[in-house]
Design an enzyme around this catalytic site. Structure first.
Site, short mmCIF file in Angstrom:
data_model
loop_
_atom_site.label_atom_id
_atom_site.label_comp_id
_atom_site.label_asym_id
_atom_site.label_seq_id
_atom_site.Cartn_x
_atom_site.Cartn_y
_atom_site.Cartn_z
CD GLU A 334 -26.07 16.84 -34.18
OE1 GLU A 334 -26.01 15.99 -33.28
OE2 GLU A 334 -25.06 17.29 -34.75
CG HIS A 358 -25.80 18.81 -26.93
ND1 HIS A 358 -24.60 19.45 -26.68
CD2 HIS A 358 -25.61 18.12 -28.08
CE1 HIS A 358 -23.74 19.14 -27.63
NE2 HIS A 358 -24.32 18.33 -28.51
CD GLU A 359 -28.15 15.54 -29.22
OE1 GLU A 359 -27.87 15.98 -30.35
OE2 GLU A 359 -27.30 15.00 -28.48
CG HIS A 362 -26.54 19.97 -32.54
ND1 HIS A 362 -25.38 20.53 -33.01
CD2 HIS A 362 -26.15 19.00 -31.66
CE1 HIS A 362 -24.34 19.93 -32.45
NE2 HIS A 362 -24.78 19.02 -31.62
CD GLU A 381 -21.31 18.56 -31.50
OE1 GLU A 381 -21.94 19.03 -30.52
OE2 GLU A 381 -21.80 17.71 -32.26
CG ASP A 436 -16.48 8.47 -36.22
OD1 ASP A 436 -17.13 9.44 -36.66
OD2 ASP A 436 -16.84 7.29 -36.38
CE1 TYR A 444 -18.29 16.89 -29.30
CE2 TYR A 444 -20.42 17.33 -28.31
CZ TYR A 444 -19.65 16.64 -29.21
OH TYR A 444 -20.23 15.71 -30.02
ZN LIG Z 1 -23.64 17.82 -30.38
#
Ligand SMILES: [Zn+2]
Length: 664
Positions: A334, A358-359, A362, A381, A436, A444
């Site tokens: 994003e 989705h992006e 953001h 998320e 990460d 999410y």
């Molecule tokens: Zn995302």
């Protein structure tokens, strides 16, 4: 981000009787190894002392795990001493040297002092070679002492700078390493056009420090200006004010006037053209992909408008997409004003455009209101996943909405089957771990389901009002989970004491699993497929008798992913000849089919499998396919294809899959 390393529609299996266990295992396994930061360091990490000698300040050790709960608001993944100094603005001047695969130049940081004392300024770096540092006030910058501290495997290396009293500006000359974790250099053959090289960066979660020395924490927001120098035939774009008319003269200037966290700084360089999709939306892509991308994503402007209508103004001026070469290992990222997108979602029928929603979402959740630390990622998320579903409903209607929700819910359930309790907590403890690792379906889909429950309880209209006010209230701030809970206390919980209670909120955020009585999204479009599949499996109907007219990609996936582990050769042939699955142009459908083909030794699909693995670098597809091959006695074949394909993969993809195939 849509790292899409963890979501696998393989997990989207509902019909338990038809559910193949190995599929579930494959779907959600080994998130950790997959997202472990790639560390292909081709040059030794720099630990050079500054030419001017060692600074005398005491060392700030790497923030490591300690006892007790993680402290709210503490970023355990940055060395930066943000209570002493905060970077407010970055001036970047970088040359992209494609021959040596390095970015080199200077980063000038404008800093605000928060202390009367004059401690060292500590910045984050990883595998960066710092050659000189100047500091001072305004334009009067003088060489100063600096040292590189001890390297931490997750965090990189702190850069410690001795500042003159009162200094508010620091200029760092440096060059990146060819193996920088946040930069991928692509050879021409790895691009769609095959004629020019390509570069893209991916800074989330903590990879910005591998190409810019800075305070690499989402708590610090800065504006930036940049000059990017490229080979003359290429175009540079950034998460900033891109000018599609900019001349190809090897020098590109950018300005990002809104303050953003470091993980949203992004650079792309390649043979890029631009095509407008709407007044505020457009696509940058290689000419070979441009038309198809602009057509596929032509609803982006509509998405932008409905999101604004319902959740408040879009505050970033333009919203453009950068289509990356097929080797991009993720779904999308994003980066503000310019989302980075995998070309594998160009399906020809808009079936995979939830990624764009989705992006785009953001731009509100994540880029406008940002998680203060990676522990709070669910604020980015979870909200974004919730908004994505809503955008899909606004633009494509109720059925699509139901299907997207149901798929997400199934993903979540599959992930929960496979996770330790502590990693099922939304406000996850990441101390001593690579951030990460937080990218799973928990932030999410669990985050989204939590918000969906709030919506159900207070009513959609009221919840939308709340969301709009929330985005407004915290705009351009980085907040913690506790900030959100406090805000909830003062708003929804106060307004609807009979409908919501604090205990339930705590349970969602701080306990593992899904609270009892949570909503369970389903879709009629899916459940009606279960008996059809069953009838076919029982030989009651022929595949060619199944009326698949009007099936969406979601339904195809659901239908295929729900197949039992073993099918007979005749069944495979029947499916393939009825639906031409081996030749499917939809990457998701092809993937589902290839998974079935691999575990059933369906030879006619072998050529397509090889072609798929060689031409696509998206880890969401590669990892399960390679794993499936290994688990089904095809390790030699997996090795052969991997060796052929790996020069085209992102270093992260190579690392993850090499581990699967070679077991190290
Ligand atoms: Zn995302």
């Amino acid at each position: 981000m849509q790292p899409q390393l963890f979501t696998s529609s393989l997990g989207r299996l509902i019909g338990a009787s038809l559910l193949a266990c190995s599929l579930v295992t494959l779907s959600a396994c080994s998130k950790n190894e997959d997202t472990a930061r790639q560390k292909q360091i081709e040059e030794p990490p720099t630990s050079t002392e500054g030419a001017a000698g060692t600074a005398d300040q005491p060392e700030k050790s790497a923030p490591m795990a300690d006892k007790g709960a993680p402290e709210s608001g503490v970023d355990y993944h940055s060395f930066a001493n943000t209570s002493d100094y905060v970077v407010k603005h970055l001036d970047l001047d970088l040359t992209a040297d494609f021959d040596n695969k390095v970015l080199k130049g200077e980063a000038i940081l404008d800093i605000k002092r928060l202390t009367q004392k004059n401690p060292e300024l500590i910045l984050d770096t990883r595998d960066i070679n710092v050659t000189a540092v100047r500091a001072g006030m305004g334009d009067n910058l003088q060489p100063v002492k600096f040292t590189m501290g001890e390297t931490d495997p997750h965090l990189g290396t702190p850069l410690k700078i001795k500042l003159p009293k009162g200094a508010n500006r620091v200029a760092i000359q440096y060059q990146t390493s060819p193996g920088a974790s946040g930069v991928q250099w692509l050879e021409p053959q790895q691009t769609a056009g095959k004629k020019h090289p390509f570069l893209f960066t991916q800074a989330q979660a903590i990879h910005a420090r591998s190409f810019i020395p800075l305070q690499d924490t989402p708590q610090v927001r800065m504006t930036y200006k940049a000059t990017i120098r490229t080979p003359e035939e290429l175009r540079a774009v950034m998460s900033a004010n891109n000018d599609p008319e900019a001349e190809l003269d090897g020098v590109f200037e950018f300005e990002m006037p809104q303050a953003i966290p470091s993980y949203l700084i992004a650079i792309g360089i390649g043979n890029l053209d631009f095509k407008a999709m709407g007044e505020r939306t457009g696509v940058y892509a290689e000419p070979e992909l441009l038309e198809a991308a602009a057509k596929e994503f032509e609803d982006t402007e509509d998405m932008l408008e409905v999101t604004e209508e319902n959740f408040g103004p879009y505050r970033w001026d333009r919203y453009d997409l950068l289509i990356l070469p097929p080797s991009f290992p993720f779904g999308g990222m994003e980066n503000p004003r310019l989302s980075f997108i995998t070309p594998t979602v160009i399906a020809g029928d808009k079936s995979l455009v939830a990624l764009i929603a989705h992006e785009l979402a953001h731009s509100w959740s994540g880029n406008l209101i940002t998680n203060a630390s990676w522990r709070d990622l669910w604020l980015n998320e979870g909200f974004t996943t919730y908004l994505t579903n809503r955008i899909m409903q606004f633009v494509y209607g109720d059925e699509r909405y139901q299907m997207e929700m149901a798929l997400g819910y199934d993903d979540l359930k599959a992930d929960l089957d496979d996770r330790d309790d502590k990693d099922e907590i939304m406000a996850i403890d990441l101390r001593g771990r690579d951030p990460d690792e937080v990218f799973s379906n928990i932030p999410y889909e669990k985050g989204s389901l939590f918000l969906y429950e709030l919506e159900q309880k207070v009513g959609r209209e009221n919840f939308d009002k709340f969301l709009m006010e929330y985005f407004n209230h915290f705009a351009f701030q980085s907040i913690t989970t506790e900030d959100f809970v406090k805000y909830l206390d003062q708003t929804l919980l106060k307004q609807y004491p009979d409908k919501l209670d604090r205990e339930r909120i705590q349970e969602w955020i701080f306990n593992p699993g899904i609270p009892e009585g949570a909503p369970q999204p389903t879709s009629d479009a899916f459940t009606k497929l279960d008996p059809i599949r069953e009838q076919w499996l029982n030989g009651e109907i022929k595949a060619s008798d199944i009326d698949t007219k009007g099936w969406t990609f979601h339904q195809w996936k659901y239908f295929l992913d729900g197949m039992p582990e073993k099918l007979s050769e005749d069944q495979l042939k029947e499916l393939d000849s009825a639906f031409d699955l081996t030749q499917s142009k939809n990457n998701e459908i092809a993937f589902s089919w290839l998974m079935i083909a691999v575990r059933n030794d369906y030879e006619p699909a072998n050529a397509r499998l090889e072609d798929f693995l060689v031409s696509i670098g998206r880890n969401k597809f590669l990892r399960p396919l390679y794993r499936n091959m290994v688990e089904n006695g095809k390790t030699d074949e997996a090795k052969r294809i991997f060796e052929k394909a790996k020069s085209g993969y992102h270093p992260l993809t190579v690392k993850v899959n090499s581990k699967i195939i070679y077991g190290d």
